[in-house]
Design a protein around this motif. Structure first.
Motif, PDB file in Angstrom:
ATOM      1  N   ALA A 148     -19.137  97.262 -14.016  1.00 57.33           N
ATOM      2  CA  ALA A 148     -19.658  96.016 -14.589  1.00 57.33           C
ATOM      3  C   ALA A 148     -20.457  96.243 -15.872  1.00 57.33           C
ATOM      4  O   ALA A 148     -20.476  95.376 -16.751  1.00 57.33           O
ATOM      5  N   ASP A 149     -21.128  97.378 -16.019  1.00 60.03           N
ATOM      6  CA  ASP A 149     -21.997  97.582 -17.177  1.00 60.03           C
ATOM      7  C   ASP A 149     -21.355  98.405 -18.300  1.00 60.03           C
ATOM      8  O   ASP A 149     -22.035  98.787 -19.251  1.00 60.03           O
ATOM      9  N   VAL A 150     -20.059  98.667 -18.196  1.00 58.43           N
ATOM     10  CA  VAL A 150     -19.347  99.421 -19.239  1.00 58.43           C
ATOM     11  C   VAL A 150     -19.057  98.507 -20.429  1.00 58.43           C
ATOM     12  O   VAL A 150     -18.781  97.324 -20.252  1.00 58.43           O
ATOM     13  N   LYS A 151     -19.150  99.090 -21.638  1.00 63.90           N
ATOM     14  CA  LYS A 151     -18.855  98.288 -22.839  1.00 63.90           C
ATOM     15  C   LYS A 151     -17.674  98.905 -23.590  1.00 63.90           C
ATOM     16  O   LYS A 151     -17.689 100.100 -23.884  1.00 63.90           O
ATOM     17  N   ILE A 152     -16.691  98.074 -23.899  1.00 65.52           N
ATOM     18  CA  ILE A 152     -15.480  98.573 -24.557  1.00 65.52           C
ATOM     19  C   ILE A 152     -15.160  97.679 -25.748  1.00 65.52           C
ATOM     20  O   ILE A 152     -15.035  96.464 -25.607  1.00 65.52           O
ATOM     21  N   GLU A 153     -15.022  98.280 -26.930  1.00 66.89           N
ATOM     22  CA  GLU A 153     -14.694  97.489 -28.124  1.00 66.89           C
ATOM     23  C   GLU A 153     -13.202  97.167 -28.152  1.00 66.89           C
ATOM     24  O   GLU A 153     -12.415  97.751 -27.405  1.00 66.89           O
ATOM     25  N   ASN A 154     -12.835  96.282 -29.077  1.00 61.05           N
ATOM     26  CA  ASN A 154     -11.430  95.866 -29.112  1.00 61.05           C
ATOM     27  C   ASN A 154     -10.524  96.983 -29.639  1.00 61.05           C
ATOM     28  O   ASN A 154     -10.972  97.944 -30.238  1.00 61.05           O
ATOM     29  N   ASP A 155      -9.231  96.825 -29.341  1.00 64.74           N
ATOM     30  CA  ASP A 155      -8.205  97.794 -29.737  1.00 64.74           C
ATOM     31  C   ASP A 155      -8.393  99.185 -29.136  1.00 64.74           C
ATOM     32  O   ASP A 155      -7.914 100.180 -29.688  1.00 64.74           O
ATOM     33  N   VAL A 156      -9.051  99.235 -28.024  1.00 63.63           N
ATOM     34  CA  VAL A 156      -9.034 100.466 -27.214  1.00 63.63           C
ATOM     35  C   VAL A 156      -7.799 100.351 -26.321  1.00 63.63           C
ATOM     36  O   VAL A 156      -7.415  99.247 -25.919  1.00 63.63           O
ATOM     37  N   ILE A 157      -7.152 101.475 -26.023  1.00 59.45           N
ATOM     38  CA  ILE A 157      -6.021 101.471 -25.084  1.00 59.45           C
ATOM     39  C   ILE A 157      -6.413 102.310 -23.877  1.00 59.45           C
ATOM     40  O   ILE A 157      -6.858 103.454 -24.021  1.00 59.45           O
ATOM     41  N   ILE A 158      -6.264 101.724 -22.693  1.00 59.82           N
ATOM     42  CA  ILE A 158      -6.587 102.459 -21.466  1.00 59.82           C
ATOM     43  C   ILE A 158      -5.305 102.644 -20.662  1.00 59.82           C
ATOM     44  O   ILE A 158      -4.663 101.677 -20.254  1.00 59.82           O
ATOM     45  N   HIS A 159      -4.928 103.898 -20.454  1.00 64.09           N
ATOM     46  CA  HIS A 159      -3.704 104.213 -19.718  1.00 64.09           C
ATOM     47  C   HIS A 159      -3.987 104.288 -18.216  1.00 64.09           C
ATOM     48  O   HIS A 159      -5.139 104.401 -17.800  1.00 64.09           O
ATOM     49  N   PRO A 160      -2.924 104.238 -17.388  1.00 58.19           N
ATOM     50  CA  PRO A 160      -3.095 104.106 -15.929  1.00 58.19           C
ATOM     51  C   PRO A 160      -3.952 105.194 -15.279  1.00 58.19           C
ATOM     52  O   PRO A 160      -4.054 106.320 -15.768  1.00 58.19           O
ATOM     53  N   GLY A 161      -4.552 104.806 -14.174  1.00 55.99           N
ATOM     54  CA  GLY A 161      -5.287 105.751 -13.345  1.00 55.99           C
ATOM     55  C   GLY A 161      -6.624 106.163 -13.931  1.00 55.99           C
ATOM     56  O   GLY A 161      -7.104 107.259 -13.661  1.00 55.99           O
ATOM     57  N   SER A 162      -7.236 105.312 -14.716  1.00 55.44           N
ATOM     58  CA  SER A 162      -8.501 105.693 -15.351  1.00 55.44           C
ATOM     59  C   SER A 162      -9.692 104.947 -14.760  1.00 55.44           C
ATOM     60  O   SER A 162      -9.556 103.821 -14.288  1.00 55.44           O
ATOM     61  N   LEU A 163     -10.838 105.632 -14.793  1.00 59.15           N
ATOM     62  CA  LEU A 163     -12.079 105.093 -14.230  1.00 59.15           C
ATOM     63  C   LEU A 163     -13.155 105.168 -15.308  1.00 59.15           C
ATOM     64  O   LEU A 163     -13.465 106.253 -15.797  1.00 59.15           O
ATOM     65  N   LEU A 164     -13.708 104.023 -15.694  1.00 63.64           N
ATOM     66  CA  LEU A 164     -14.783 103.990 -16.693  1.00 63.64           C
ATOM     67  C   LEU A 164     -16.027 103.495 -15.977  1.00 63.64           C
ATOM     68  O   LEU A 164     -16.097 102.326 -15.597  1.00 63.64           O
ATOM     69  N   ALA A 165     -16.984 104.408 -15.790  1.00 65.88           N
ATOM     70  CA  ALA A 165     -18.083 104.093 -14.884  1.00 65.88           C
ATOM     71  C   ALA A 165     -19.438 104.150 -15.567  1.00 65.88           C
ATOM     72  O   ALA A 165     -19.583 104.671 -16.678  1.00 65.88           O
ATOM     73  N   GLY A 166     -20.426 103.595 -14.851  1.00 60.46           N
ATOM     74  CA  GLY A 166     -21.820 103.678 -15.277  1.00 60.46           C
ATOM     75  C   GLY A 166     -22.055 102.943 -16.583  1.00 60.46           C
ATOM     76  O   GLY A 166     -21.665 101.796 -16.749  1.00 60.46           O
ATOM     77  N   THR A 167     -22.706 103.637 -17.527  1.00 59.99           N
ATOM     78  CA  THR A 167     -23.080 103.003 -18.791  1.00 59.99           C
ATOM     79  C   THR A 167     -22.156 103.444 -19.920  1.00 59.99           C
ATOM     80  O   THR A 167     -22.562 103.505 -21.083  1.00 59.99           O
ATOM     81  N   THR A 168     -20.922 103.756 -19.577  1.00 60.24           N
ATOM     82  CA  THR A 168     -19.959 104.220 -20.580  1.00 60.24           C
ATOM     83  C   THR A 168     -19.756 103.184 -21.682  1.00 60.24           C
ATOM     84  O   THR A 168     -19.724 101.979 -21.426  1.00 60.24           O
ATOM     85  N   ILE A 169     -19.644 103.689 -22.924  1.00 60.39           N
ATOM     86  CA  ILE A 169     -19.376 102.821 -24.087  1.00 60.39           C
ATOM     87  C   ILE A 169     -18.187 103.416 -24.838  1.00 60.39           C
ATOM     88  O   ILE A 169     -18.191 104.619 -25.146  1.00 60.39           O
ATOM     89  N   VAL A 170     -17.184 102.612 -25.125  1.00 60.82           N
ATOM     90  CA  VAL A 170     -15.999 103.113 -25.825  1.00 60.82           C
ATOM     91  C   VAL A 170     -15.806 102.317 -27.115  1.00 60.82           C
ATOM     92  O   VAL A 170     -15.696 101.092 -27.090  1.00 60.82           O
ATOM     93  N   ALA A 171     -15.755 103.042 -28.239  1.00 64.75           N
ATOM     94  CA  ALA A 171     -15.625 102.366 -29.541  1.00 64.75           C
ATOM     95  C   ALA A 171     -14.163 102.065 -29.856  1.00 64.75           C
ATOM     96  O   ALA A 171     -13.244 102.649 -29.279  1.00 64.75           O
ATOM     97  N   SER A 172     -13.995 101.178 -30.804  1.00 65.98           N
ATOM     98  CA  SER A 172     -12.690 100.654 -31.192  1.00 65.98           C
ATOM     99  C   SER A 172     -11.683 101.764 -31.500  1.00 65.98           C
ATOM    100  O   SER A 172     -12.026 102.796 -32.065  1.00 65.98           O
ATOM    101  N   GLY A 173     -10.433 101.517 -31.109  1.00 70.27           N
ATOM    102  CA  GLY A 173      -9.352 102.429 -31.465  1.00 70.27           C
ATOM    103  C   GLY A 173      -9.248 103.663 -30.588  1.00 70.27           C
ATOM    104  O   GLY A 173      -8.324 104.458 -30.752  1.00 70.27           O
ATOM    105  N   ALA A 174     -10.154 103.845 -29.658  1.00 65.77           N
ATOM    106  CA  ALA A 174     -10.075 105.022 -28.782  1.00 65.77           C
ATOM    107  C   ALA A 174      -8.929 104.860 -27.789  1.00 65.77           C
ATOM    108  O   ALA A 174      -8.520 103.745 -27.476  1.00 65.77           O
ATOM    109  N   VAL A 175      -8.407 105.987 -27.321  1.00 64.56           N
ATOM    110  CA  VAL A 175      -7.345 105.978 -26.313  1.00 64.56           C
ATOM    111  C   VAL A 175      -7.853 106.757 -25.104  1.00 64.56           C
ATOM    112  O   VAL A 175      -8.251 107.915 -25.233  1.00 64.56           O
TER     113      VAL A 175
END
Ligand code: UD1
Ligand code: MG
Length: 475
Positions: free
Chosen positions: A268-295
């Motif tokens: 619930a508290d993860v932040k992800i910017e637009n144009d990130v691509i997340i492929h199957p079987g992934s777990l984004l936990a805690g206070t994770t932050i992912v910037a734009s364009g990341a894969v």
């Protein structure tokens, strides 16, 4: 907007059916506890006072509340004499004006939007007692909403006290109520234990308030998934899956590609910017932050990780780390707490790093362990290099400068420093500092024993191959 004066959360129950050493309301869903979700949904209502009734697992629940909602007051219910009893205890010493919102601590899917709407309808109808209800395909176990000829609520009947006619009603009590403070206090004082469980039922206040000639309202919600409660592990999994879908939906709406939402789990508290691509079987936990364009992914787990723009993290497990812009991680990397990868750096296949910073453009491409190290920029760490940071008693630091070339299979025995622009020879065990611009060579000189295979392994396929190549038995 009207705000409730007091919010009471009921969380004293035993949670017996969870068969757990942990309190039911402390079980995690999407990175928050069950109770944490409820308290987060309440927050935007901006009530003056928040009271949580606790009982079973009191110390652990209290400590958790102090951490996530320090403004809340906990009220201890030593004996579980029912929801009515719990509310009586919570009302003692609370504000006596305005309205009181009551909800259970085990319904983590309730949203602020639904609660706000519920409060608005209550005030718009000048209601004294409102209960949020829902039609359930299987209403078994819940209190049923009995309506009169005008269609208004007249009372709530618990499953155990219901006859067949009442049991056939599909509209149930969600356990979420809003009361006029005075009306609630008056009715709560009149509750009796005259029921099959010998408890004080909060639900009985509805009929008491009606009898006093006041307006009571059953407000139906269309989305019953929001009011599902958790009593056992199956319901925990059911709520967890609904929460996953809800979070993934919001993330996708914000411009993130989730290739397979059924196998992607985002807290619930993860932040992800637009144009990130997340492929199957992934777990984004805690206070994770992912910037734009990341894969991210496939099969990647990030816990409290900051990922920079355009970085790629594939088939890797990372915790409490920072991954710089355009950096590459994986496949099969293990980034442990304190790892900092600068922009354009790399932690390649089968690389473990902990408590270390890797400078801009530096690479640890293959099969290495890096622990307690500072690595400068533009440096290459050869395959299978080990930072020997532990002498069996203490951990030691390694410093590697800029534009260094560490040869493959080097052991850097800490504490040790490799100067800027220095090299180490492949296979070296480096125990002393290597000055800038030098090469450190620390290995035995090679010796070839000619004809050894032909003499000692005569007749073997190796000996035959050697003969074909022109080798002889002579030394
Ligand atoms: C209650 C309602 C029922 C409703 C259902 C919704 C009553 C009598 N019944 O039934 O109409 O459909 O919730 O889920 O209220 N608790 C305390 N102290 C107590 C007893 C309970 O704090 O002495 C807390 C529990 O921890 C729980 C909540 O109150 O969070 C509800 O109690 P529970 O025993 O689960 O009531 P239900 O039988 O589910
Ligand atoms: Mg219950």
């Amino acid at each position: 907007m009207h705000n409730p004066e007091v919010v009471i959360v009921l969380a004293a129950g035993e949670g017996t059916r969870m068969k757990s050493a942990t309190s039911k309301v402390l079980h995690p869903i999407a990175g928050r506890t069950v109770l944490g979700h409820v308290l987060a949904a309440i927050k935007p209502l901006a009530a003056r006072e928040l009271r949580v009734v606790i009982g079973a697992h009191k110390d652990a629940v209290q400590a958790h509340i102090a951490e996530i909602s320090p403004e809340a007051l906990t009220v201890y219910q030593a004996e579980r004499n029912g929801t009515g009893h719990a509310v009586q205890l919570a009302l003692a010493g609370a504000a006596t004006t305005g309205s009181v919102l009551i909800l259970a601590g085990d319904t983590p899917l309730i949203t602020s939007e639904t609660l706000k709407e519920f409060v608005a309808v209550h005030y718009a109808n000048e209601s004294s007692a409102s209960v949020l209800t829902a039609d359930l395909p299987d209403p078994f176990g819940y209190g049923r909403i009995v309506r009169d000829d005008e269609g208004d609520i007249s009372r709530i009947v618990e499953e155990r006290d219901a006859d067949d006619e009442v049991k056939a009603i599909s509209e149930i009590n969600t356990g979420i109520y809003l009361f006029d403070n005075g009306a609630l206090r008056e009715a709560a004082a009149k509750l009796s234990k005259d029921n099959s469980q010998g408890e004080l039922y909060l639900t009985d206040v509805i009929a008491l308030i009606k009898e006093a000639g006041r307006v009571a309202l059953a407000i139906r919600t269309n989305d019953y998934s929001e009011v599902l409660g958790i009593n056992d592990r199956s319901q925990l999994a059911e709520c967890t899956a609904i929460m996953r879908d809800r979070i993934n939906d919001a993330v996708m709406k914000s411009g993130v590609t989730i290739v397979d939402p059924t196998t992607t789990w985002i807290d619930a508290d993860v932040k992800i910017e637009n144009d990130v691509i997340i492929h199957p079987g992934s777990l984004l936990a805690g206070t994770t932050i992912v910037a734009s364009g990341a894969v991210i992914g496939p099969r990647t787990s990030l816990t409290n990780v900051i990922v920079g723009e355009g970085a790629k993290v594939i088939e890797s497990t990372c915790t409490d780390s920072e991954i710089g812009a355009q950096a590459n991680v994986g496949p099969y990397s293990f980034l442990r707490p304190g790892t900092k990868l600068a922009a354009n750096s790399k932690a390649g296949a089968y690389v473990e790093i902990k408590n270390s910073s890797i400078g801009e453009g530096s690479k640890v491409p293959h099969l290495s362990y890096v622990g307690d190290a500072t690595i400068g920029s533009g440096t290459n760490i050869g395959a299978a290099t080990i930072f020997v940071n532990y002498d069996g008693v203490e951990k030691h630091q390694t410093t590697v400068g800029d534009s260094v070339r560490i040869g493959s299979d080097t052991m850097l025995v800490a504490p040790v420093t490799i100067g800027d622009g220095a090299y180490t020879a492949a296979g070296s065990i480096i125990t002393e500092d290597v000055p800038a611009g030098s090469i450190g060579v620390a290995r035995a000189k090679q010796r070839n024993v000619l004809g050894w295979v032909l003499r000692k392994r005569a007749g073997s396929s190796s000996a035959e191959a050697a003969k074909r190549a022109g080798a002889t038995e002579r030394e």
